[in-house]
Design a protein around this motif. Structure first.
Motif, short mmCIF file in Angstrom:
data_model
loop_
_atom_site.label_atom_id
_atom_site.label_comp_id
_atom_site.label_asym_id
_atom_site.label_seq_id
_atom_site.Cartn_x
_atom_site.Cartn_y
_atom_site.Cartn_z
N UNK A 183 0.82 -1.21 0.00
CA UNK A 183 0.00 0.00 0.00
C UNK A 183 0.85 1.26 0.00
N UNK A 184 2.04 1.20 0.59
CA UNK A 184 2.91 2.38 0.67
C UNK A 184 3.42 2.80 -0.70
N UNK A 185 3.78 1.82 -1.55
CA UNK A 185 4.33 2.21 -2.85
C UNK A 185 3.24 2.48 -3.88
N UNK A 186 2.04 1.96 -3.66
CA UNK A 186 0.89 2.27 -4.51
C UNK A 186 0.99 1.82 -5.95
N UNK A 187 1.88 0.91 -6.26
CA UNK A 187 2.02 0.50 -7.66
C UNK A 187 1.22 -0.74 -8.03
N UNK A 188 0.90 -1.59 -7.06
CA UNK A 188 0.18 -2.81 -7.39
C UNK A 188 -0.91 -3.17 -6.37
N UNK A 189 -1.18 -2.26 -5.43
CA UNK A 189 -2.17 -2.57 -4.41
C UNK A 189 -2.89 -1.28 -3.99
N UNK A 190 -4.18 -1.39 -3.75
CA UNK A 190 -4.97 -0.24 -3.28
C UNK A 190 -6.04 -0.73 -2.32
N UNK A 191 -6.39 0.12 -1.37
CA UNK A 191 -7.44 -0.20 -0.41
C UNK A 191 -8.41 0.98 -0.33
N UNK B 22 -12.58 -2.56 0.71
CA UNK B 22 -12.12 -3.40 -0.38
C UNK B 22 -10.62 -3.29 -0.50
N UNK B 23 -9.99 -4.36 -0.93
CA UNK B 23 -8.55 -4.38 -1.18
C UNK B 23 -8.33 -5.04 -2.53
N UNK B 24 -7.55 -4.39 -3.36
CA UNK B 24 -7.26 -4.94 -4.68
C UNK B 24 -5.76 -5.03 -4.89
N UNK B 25 -5.33 -6.09 -5.55
CA UNK B 25 -3.92 -6.28 -5.84
C UNK B 25 -3.77 -6.78 -7.28
N UNK B 26 -2.79 -6.24 -7.98
CA UNK B 26 -2.49 -6.68 -9.34
C UNK B 26 -1.32 -7.65 -9.28
N UNK B 27 -1.52 -8.81 -9.86
CA UNK B 27 -0.46 -9.81 -9.92
C UNK B 27 -0.20 -10.11 -11.39
N UNK B 28 0.99 -9.78 -11.83
CA UNK B 28 1.34 -10.00 -13.23
C UNK B 28 1.89 -11.40 -13.42
N UNK B 29 1.34 -12.11 -14.37
CA UNK B 29 1.82 -13.46 -14.68
C UNK B 29 2.81 -13.45 -15.82
N UNK B 30 3.36 -14.58 -16.09
CA UNK B 30 4.30 -14.72 -17.19
C UNK B 30 3.55 -14.80 -18.51
#
Length: 56
Positions: free
Chosen positions: A22-30, A44-52
């Motif tokens: 949450x601190x860096x704000x690049x892949x997670x938001x609440x 709500x909490x969302x996270x982006x997970x990049x796959x191969x």
């Protein structure tokens, strides 16, 4: 469990992971919405997970 953090080791690891994400704000938001009398209405909490990349 209301207003108390579990004492299990996994919770400390989770807390650190969420704080850093949450601190860096690049892949997670609440998001938190408060209702009347400052009570929690929704969250709500969302996270982006990049796959191969793969074929197709």
């Amino acid at each position: 469990m209301i207003n108390e953090a579990p004492e299990d080791p996994w919770f400390a690891a989770l807390e650190q992971h969420l704080a850093e994400g949450l601190a860096n704000g690049t892949h997670m938001a609440a998001f938190v919405v408060y209702g009347p009398e400052n009570c929690l209405a929704s969250c709500a909490l969302g996270a982006i997970q990049q796959g191969l990349p793969g074929p197709g």
